[in-house]
Design a protein around this motif. Structure first.
Motif, PDB file in Angstrom:
ATOM      1  N   LEU A  54       1.000  -1.287  -0.208  1.00  0.00           N
ATOM      2  CA  LEU A  54      -0.161  -0.066   0.152  1.00  0.00           C
ATOM      3  C   LEU A  54       1.074   1.660  -0.142  1.00  0.00           C
ATOM      4  O   LEU A  54       0.574   2.564  -0.850  1.00  0.00           O
ATOM      5  CB  LEU A  54      -1.149   0.135   1.038  1.00  0.00           C
ATOM      6  CG  LEU A  54      -2.297  -0.899   1.223  1.00  0.00           C
ATOM      7  CD1 LEU A  54      -2.754  -1.427   2.134  1.00  0.00           C
ATOM      8  CD2 LEU A  54      -2.738  -1.092  -0.473  1.00  0.00           C
ATOM      9  N   VAL A  55       1.976   1.228   0.655  1.00  0.00           N
ATOM     10  CA  VAL A  55       2.695   2.166   0.967  1.00  0.00           C
ATOM     11  C   VAL A  55       3.276   2.526  -0.697  1.00  0.00           C
ATOM     12  O   VAL A  55       3.612   3.691  -0.910  1.00  0.00           O
ATOM     13  CB  VAL A  55       3.468   2.668   1.788  1.00  0.00           C
ATOM     14  CG1 VAL A  55       4.650   3.229   1.707  1.00  0.00           C
ATOM     15  CG2 VAL A  55       2.688   2.498   3.683  1.00  0.00           C
ATOM     16  N   SER A  89       3.901   7.288  10.656  1.00  0.00           N
ATOM     17  CA  SER A  89       4.921   6.790   9.421  1.00  0.00           C
ATOM     18  C   SER A  89       5.455   6.670   8.990  1.00  0.00           C
ATOM     19  O   SER A  89       5.967   5.631   9.552  1.00  0.00           O
ATOM     20  CB  SER A  89       5.948   8.137   9.963  1.00  0.00           C
ATOM     21  OG  SER A  89       5.117   9.460  10.156  1.00  0.00           O
ATOM     22  N   PHE A  90       5.491   6.256   7.927  1.00  0.00           N
ATOM     23  CA  PHE A  90       6.178   5.119   6.709  1.00  0.00           C
ATOM     24  C   PHE A  90       7.476   5.566   6.341  1.00  0.00           C
ATOM     25  O   PHE A  90       7.432   6.882   5.913  1.00  0.00           O
ATOM     26  CB  PHE A  90       5.485   3.917   6.111  1.00  0.00           C
ATOM     27  CG  PHE A  90       4.146   3.401   6.325  1.00  0.00           C
ATOM     28  CD1 PHE A  90       4.478   2.422   6.653  1.00  0.00           C
ATOM     29  CD2 PHE A  90       3.340   4.790   6.941  1.00  0.00           C
ATOM     30  CE1 PHE A  90       3.378   1.268   6.988  1.00  0.00           C
ATOM     31  CE2 PHE A  90       2.282   3.160   7.159  1.00  0.00           C
ATOM     32  CZ  PHE A  90       1.955   1.927   7.463  1.00  0.00           C
ATOM     33  N   VAL A  91       9.322   5.423   6.568  1.00  0.00           N
ATOM     34  CA  VAL A  91       9.865   5.613   6.265  1.00  0.00           C
ATOM     35  C   VAL A  91      10.818   4.343   5.097  1.00  0.00           C
ATOM     36  O   VAL A  91      10.142   3.664   5.140  1.00  0.00           O
ATOM     37  CB  VAL A  91      10.114   6.226   7.535  1.00  0.00           C
ATOM     38  CG1 VAL A  91      12.312   6.624   7.143  1.00  0.00           C
ATOM     39  CG2 VAL A  91      10.044   6.946   8.529  1.00  0.00           C
ATOM     40  N   ARG A  92      11.148   5.223   4.438  1.00  0.00           N
ATOM     41  CA  ARG A  92      12.471   4.693   3.320  1.00  0.00           C
ATOM     42  C   ARG A  92      13.806   5.203   3.099  1.00  0.00           C
ATOM     43  O   ARG A  92      13.402   6.535   2.619  1.00  0.00           O
ATOM     44  CB  ARG A  92      11.521   4.413   1.696  1.00  0.00           C
ATOM     45  CG  ARG A  92      12.631   3.169   1.143  1.00  0.00           C
ATOM     46  CD  ARG A  92      11.575   3.088  -0.298  1.00  0.00           C
ATOM     47  NE  ARG A  92      11.592   4.311  -1.178  1.00  0.00           N
ATOM     48  CZ  ARG A  92      12.423   4.793  -1.814  1.00  0.00           C
ATOM     49  NH1 ARG A  92      13.365   4.982  -2.135  1.00  0.00           N
ATOM     50  NH2 ARG A  92      11.509   5.824  -2.467  1.00  0.00           N
ATOM     51  N   ASP A  93      14.402   4.265   3.394  1.00  0.00           N
ATOM     52  CA  ASP A  93      15.978   5.372   3.232  1.00  0.00           C
ATOM     53  C   ASP A  93      16.172   6.339   3.245  1.00  0.00           C
ATOM     54  O   ASP A  93      16.977   7.308   3.805  1.00  0.00           O
ATOM     55  CB  ASP A  93      16.317   5.083   1.866  1.00  0.00           C
ATOM     56  CG  ASP A  93      16.498   4.201   0.847  1.00  0.00           C
ATOM     57  OD1 ASP A  93      16.964   3.044   1.612  1.00  0.00           O
ATOM     58  OD2 ASP A  93      15.883   4.233  -0.447  1.00  0.00           O
ATOM     59  N   VAL A 116       7.950   8.591   3.995  1.00  0.00           N
ATOM     60  CA  VAL A 116       7.542   8.532   2.041  1.00  0.00           C
ATOM     61  C   VAL A 116       5.578   8.474   2.332  1.00  0.00           C
ATOM     62  O   VAL A 116       5.188   9.721   1.216  1.00  0.00           O
ATOM     63  CB  VAL A 116       7.851   8.159   0.730  1.00  0.00           C
ATOM     64  CG1 VAL A 116       9.195   7.676   0.926  1.00  0.00           C
ATOM     65  CG2 VAL A 116       7.587   6.062   1.921  1.00  0.00           C
ATOM     66  N   ALA A 117       4.941   8.510   3.043  1.00  0.00           N
ATOM     67  CA  ALA A 117       3.919   8.350   3.567  1.00  0.00           C
ATOM     68  C   ALA A 117       3.853   8.372   4.889  1.00  0.00           C
ATOM     69  O   ALA A 117       4.044   8.093   5.747  1.00  0.00           O
ATOM     70  CB  ALA A 117       3.306   7.032   3.228  1.00  0.00           C
ATOM     71  N   VAL A 118       2.268   8.595   5.235  1.00  0.00           N
ATOM     72  CA  VAL A 118       1.407   9.069   5.787  1.00  0.00           C
ATOM     73  C   VAL A 118       0.809   8.537   6.518  1.00  0.00           C
ATOM     74  O   VAL A 118      -1.151   8.758   5.374  1.00  0.00           O
ATOM     75  CB  VAL A 118       1.262  10.357   6.914  1.00  0.00           C
ATOM     76  CG1 VAL A 118       0.725  10.464   8.040  1.00  0.00           C
ATOM     77  CG2 VAL A 118       3.212  11.294   7.379  1.00  0.00           C
ATOM     78  N   GLN A 119      -0.009   7.787   7.143  1.00  0.00           N
ATOM     79  CA  GLN A 119      -1.980   7.105   7.854  1.00  0.00           C
ATOM     80  C   GLN A 119      -2.005   7.371   9.488  1.00  0.00           C
ATOM     81  O   GLN A 119      -1.708   8.104   9.717  1.00  0.00           O
ATOM     82  CB  GLN A 119      -2.012   5.419   8.192  1.00  0.00           C
ATOM     83  CG  GLN A 119      -2.481   5.152   8.627  1.00  0.00           C
ATOM     84  CD  GLN A 119      -2.583   3.410   9.066  1.00  0.00           C
ATOM     85  OE1 GLN A 119      -1.405   3.259   8.909  1.00  0.00           O
ATOM     86  NE2 GLN A 119      -3.572   2.838   8.470  1.00  0.00           N
ATOM     87  N   LEU A 128      -4.354   6.490   3.903  1.00  0.00           N
ATOM     88  CA  LEU A 128      -2.316   6.831   3.505  1.00  0.00           C
ATOM     89  C   LEU A 128      -2.646   7.950   2.872  1.00  0.00           C
ATOM     90  O   LEU A 128      -2.699   7.843   1.402  1.00  0.00           O
ATOM     91  CB  LEU A 128      -2.130   5.412   3.511  1.00  0.00           C
ATOM     92  CG  LEU A 128      -1.632   4.130   4.095  1.00  0.00           C
ATOM     93  CD1 LEU A 128      -1.635   3.397   3.389  1.00  0.00           C
ATOM     94  CD2 LEU A 128       0.037   4.429   4.568  1.00  0.00           C
ATOM     95  N   LEU A 129      -1.914   8.961   3.120  1.00  0.00           N
ATOM     96  CA  LEU A 129      -1.598  10.071   2.299  1.00  0.00           C
ATOM     97  C   LEU A 129       0.413  10.121   2.302  1.00  0.00           C
ATOM     98  O   LEU A 129       0.986   9.703   2.402  1.00  0.00           O
ATOM     99  CB  LEU A 129      -1.925  11.772   3.160  1.00  0.00           C
ATOM    100  CG  LEU A 129      -2.958  11.610   3.102  1.00  0.00           C
ATOM    101  CD1 LEU A 129      -3.462  12.017   4.368  1.00  0.00           C
ATOM    102  CD2 LEU A 129      -3.446  11.549   2.259  1.00  0.00           C
ATOM    103  N   PRO A 130       0.816  10.779   0.916  1.00  0.00           N
ATOM    104  CA  PRO A 130       1.790  11.078   1.329  1.00  0.00           C
ATOM    105  C   PRO A 130       2.112  11.504   1.924  1.00  0.00           C
ATOM    106  O   PRO A 130       1.334  12.896   2.013  1.00  0.00           O
ATOM    107  CB  PRO A 130       1.632  11.767  -1.095  1.00  0.00           C
ATOM    108  CG  PRO A 130       0.657  11.242  -2.044  1.00  0.00           C
ATOM    109  CD  PRO A 130      -0.182  11.078  -0.686  1.00  0.00           C
ATOM    110  N   ALA A 131       3.796  12.327   2.333  1.00  0.00           N
ATOM    111  CA  ALA A 131       4.175  13.099   3.411  1.00  0.00           C
ATOM    112  C   ALA A 131       4.447  14.232   3.087  1.00  0.00           C
ATOM    113  O   ALA A 131       4.146  14.780   3.350  1.00  0.00           O
ATOM    114  CB  ALA A 131       5.442  11.912   3.820  1.00  0.00           C
ATOM    115  N   GLY A 132       4.552  14.184   0.934  1.00  0.00           N
ATOM    116  CA  GLY A 132       4.225  15.762   1.050  1.00  0.00           C
ATOM    117  C   GLY A 132       2.834  16.112   1.174  1.00  0.00           C
ATOM    118  O   GLY A 132       2.522  17.425   1.143  1.00  0.00           O
ATOM    119  N   LYS A 133       2.223  15.483   0.931  1.00  0.00           N
ATOM    120  CA  LYS A 133       0.654  16.024   0.759  1.00  0.00           C
ATOM    121  C   LYS A 133       0.097  16.202   2.555  1.00  0.00           C
ATOM    122  O   LYS A 133      -0.277  17.384   2.643  1.00  0.00           O
ATOM    123  CB  LYS A 133      -0.043  15.360  -0.054  1.00  0.00           C
ATOM    124  CG  LYS A 133      -1.559  15.205  -0.300  1.00  0.00           C
ATOM    125  CD  LYS A 133      -2.207  16.868  -0.847  1.00  0.00           C
ATOM    126  CE  LYS A 133      -3.161  17.043  -0.904  1.00  0.00           C
ATOM    127  NZ  LYS A 133      -3.347  18.343  -1.555  1.00  0.00           N
TER     128      LYS A 133
END
Length: 167
Positions: A23-24, A114-118, A122-125, A46-51
């Protein structure tokens, strides 16, 4: 991004447990929000972190606090479903969970994940109610905002208009 676009994941069609990695990845690759529903009712988003950053910039306020979310294991045996429906809740302190290339971090209040990559979020629920409140508040703030250049042009336009009653 158009706020009317969204990807809906109905609980009965999702794997148990929910594959947050997939999903992320979908949120990150499409830039669209993913709405987790149960019986057609939104549970979380789930939304993009920038949004989320953009919405929080315009909303400029914290939403009213709901009742504290129950901790794992609290409540009676008959309370709600026992499978993961994407509901956010207060979780005991534990190691962050990994979902493929993403690491999931839960805030202490249980209202945001929060979902983090590297090393980058990148996304927030968010809880569905919180997400709706944030989008609504940001929309009205953004609509009422005029940049200084817009305000000056509008003032000039109004100055050129004949007085009411004189055409």
């Amino acid at each position: 991004m158009d706020d009317d676009l969204k990807i809906v994941v109905e609980r009965q069609y999702a794997p148990d447990p929910i594959d947050y990695g997939r999903l992320v990845s979908l949120v990150e690759s499409t830039g669209e929000r993913v709405v987790l529903t149960e019986h057609g009712v939104p549970v979380s988003v789930l939304l993009p972190a920038g949004k989320v950053a953009e919405l929080e910039h315009w909303a400029r306020a914290e939403p009213p606090l709901p009742e504290p979310a129950p901790r794992d294991g609290e409540g009676e045996e008959g309370d709600g479903p026992r499978w993961d429906v994407g509901r956010l809740r207060v979780e005991p302190r534990a190691d962050p969970l990994e979902y493929g290339p993403y690491v999931r971090y839960v805030r202490a209040d249980g209202r945001r994940v929060s979902f983090v990559r590297d090393g980058a979020v990148v996304a927030v629920q968010l809880d569905a109610g919180h997400a709706a409140w944030l989008m609504d508040r940001a929309m009205y703030a953004r609509q009422s905002y005029m940049s200084p250049e817009q305000a000056a042009a509008f003032e000039e336009f109004l100055a050129r208009q004949p007085p009411v009653g004189e055409l």
